[in-house]
Design a protein around this motif. Structure first.
Motif, PDB file in Angstrom:
ATOM      1  N   LEU A 130      74.954  26.720  34.274  1.00 26.75           N
ATOM      2  CA  LEU A 130      73.848  25.762  34.345  1.00 26.75           C
ATOM      3  C   LEU A 130      73.472  25.279  32.955  1.00 26.75           C
ATOM      4  N   ALA A 131      72.957  24.057  32.883  1.00 24.63           N
ATOM      5  CA  ALA A 131      72.371  23.572  31.644  1.00 24.63           C
ATOM      6  C   ALA A 131      71.144  24.413  31.302  1.00 24.63           C
ATOM      7  N   MET A 159      73.423  30.379  39.290  1.00 23.61           N
ATOM      8  CA  MET A 159      73.844  30.579  37.905  1.00 23.61           C
ATOM      9  C   MET A 159      74.854  31.715  37.825  1.00 23.61           C
ATOM     10  N   ALA A 160      75.884  31.524  37.022  1.00 26.43           N
ATOM     11  CA  ALA A 160      76.890  32.565  36.803  1.00 26.43           C
ATOM     12  C   ALA A 160      77.334  32.533  35.348  1.00 26.43           C
ATOM     13  N   ASP A 214      85.548  33.589  31.272  1.00 27.63           N
ATOM     14  CA  ASP A 214      86.703  33.030  30.577  1.00 27.63           C
ATOM     15  C   ASP A 214      86.278  32.352  29.280  1.00 27.63           C
ATOM     16  N   ILE A 215      85.116  31.703  29.311  1.00 27.73           N
ATOM     17  CA  ILE A 215      84.583  31.060  28.105  1.00 27.73           C
ATOM     18  C   ILE A 215      84.118  32.121  27.108  1.00 27.73           C
ATOM     19  N   TYR A 216      83.470  33.156  27.609  1.00 32.27           N
ATOM     20  CA  TYR A 216      83.031  34.264  26.743  1.00 32.27           C
ATOM     21  C   TYR A 216      84.227  34.874  26.019  1.00 32.27           C
ATOM     22  N   HIS A 237      69.463  38.275  32.089  1.00 31.13           N
ATOM     23  CA  HIS A 237      69.576  39.265  33.166  1.00 31.13           C
ATOM     24  C   HIS A 237      71.030  39.407  33.625  1.00 31.13           C
ATOM     25  N   LEU A 238      71.718  38.288  33.797  1.00 35.24           N
ATOM     26  CA  LEU A 238      73.117  38.323  34.248  1.00 35.24           C
ATOM     27  C   LEU A 238      74.022  38.966  33.196  1.00 35.24           C
TER      28      LEU A 238
END
Length: 366
Positions: free
Chosen positions: A259-260, A269-270, A274-276, A345-346
């Protein structure tokens, strides 16, 4: 502060750069939340004109002095083939002054414009994420031998979590805007994170200070239009002594959410793992042996810290009446706070996975 500037003010400021408002085009540039930035274009030249937010940066001269010191150091590195990116120069006035102060006591500066380049607002692919991690790591690694004491803190205690929590307590106690009832649950969540807050405090006592950028969004990189590769790190306003986990954490918070920053669909939201992973790979690889084992381990803490801290700051600004960040409507900062604290939190509940990615990257690169 409004981004709208009247023509009389622009006319006054532009004359200091041998520019007439009648012979140029002035258009808003970028989407920053703090300063107001414009592109000035005419037949002879293009440059960036920026009004420095004096409410955020109490002494705008410090912002300009820091940027000059950093760019001189980076230029020397570049000339010895030790820095692959380009420094960005500030432009003096016709009287060789570093800034212009207008009739309203607002502070303006001009910055070099680089043609044939572009900015990106959102990371779309792991390759872009790797480029982001690599570029900001190159920037900080090139400054690893720069004396941090030479820089002035442009915003005192910018990434001091204890200070941010105290700021939140202060606005809760006054509740001047009568907004506390609309966000009590969120406030309670923030103060329930004391174990994490204590961990951050303990870790910062052991980490070495570096010159950090402190605003490592992808749109603070210029990309070359021909190669699609990062060309320069821009927006040095918050470059100060800090910790690598701050810069890495800001990349994570701005790149790894589905999400923006003000997106409201929190149920969907997740974390983009892969970007991390690509951010971590690019960051650790570009640092090489200039990142210590402890700093490497701290990156996972930073990944959680920056969403939490900016969430606290958005919440504080909301309770205080929206004086710091540009807002589009009355609940904008509250929406941002909910978003960033949910991202924290995630990330927090996936900490083991984040740790493993960092460890695996380090092993692979070694």
């Amino acid at each position: 502060m409004s981004r709208v500037v009247d023509n009389d003010t622009l006319k006054q400021v532009l004359t200091h750069y041998r520019c007439s408002i009648d012979q140029c085009t002035v258009s808003p540039l970028g989407n920053g939340l703090i300063n107001s930035t414009y592109l000035v274009s005419n037949i002879k030249t293009n440059f960036v004109l920026q009004r420095v937010n004096k409410h955020v940066f109490k002494n705008p001269q410090d912002v300009i002095d820091n940027a000059d010191l950093i760019n001189k150091h980076l230029l020397a590195k570049q000339q010895h083939s030790l820095y692959a990116l380009s420094p960005i120069w500030q432009i003096s006035t016709i009287n060789q002054q570093p800034m212009v102060i207008d009739a309203q006591k607002e502070y303006w500066r001009a910055i070099q414009y680089i043609p044939d380049c572009f900015t990106v607002d959102k990371v779309e692919t792991p390759e872009q994420a790797r480029q982001v991690g690599s570029a900001f790591a190159q920037f900080t690694a090139a400054l690893s031998d720069f004396p941090t004491t030479s820089l002035t803190e442009t915003i005192a205690d910018f990434h001091d979590l204890s200070k941010r929590m105290n700021d939140l307590r202060a606005v809760i106690n006054t509740n001047a805007q009568q907004r506390l009832s609309s966000c009590q649950t969120l406030v309670d969540f923030c103060f329930a994170q004391q174990d994490f807050i204590d961990e951050v405090a303990s870790l910062t006592l052991r980490l070495p200070l570096q010159v950090t950028h402190n605003d490592t969004k992808i749109n603070n990189l210029l990309f070359c239009a021909k190669s699609n590769q990062p060309l320069a790190v821009i927006d040095l306003d918050t470059c100060m002594p800090g910790y690598l986990m701050h810069d890495f954490g800001d990349m994570v918070r701005t790149c790894c959410s589905t999400l923006a920053e003000d997106g409201e669909d929190l149920a969907n939201m997740a974390v983009r793992f892969d970007i991390y992973s690509a951010l971590a790979h690019g960051y650790i690889e570009a640092f090489g042996d200039k990142i210590s084992a402890l700093e490497q381990q701290s990156l996972t803490v930073g990944a959680q810290l920056l969403p939490f801290m900016i969430g606290v700051r958005f919440l504080t600004d909301y309770l205080d009446g929206d004086h710091y960040f540009h807002v589009k409507h009355q609940s904008h900062n509250l929406e941002r706070a909910k978003n960033q604290l949910n991202l924290y939190h995630l990330l927090h509940k996936n900490r083991e996975k984040l740790d493993k990615i960092i460890t695996d990257c380090a092993i692979t690169l070694n």
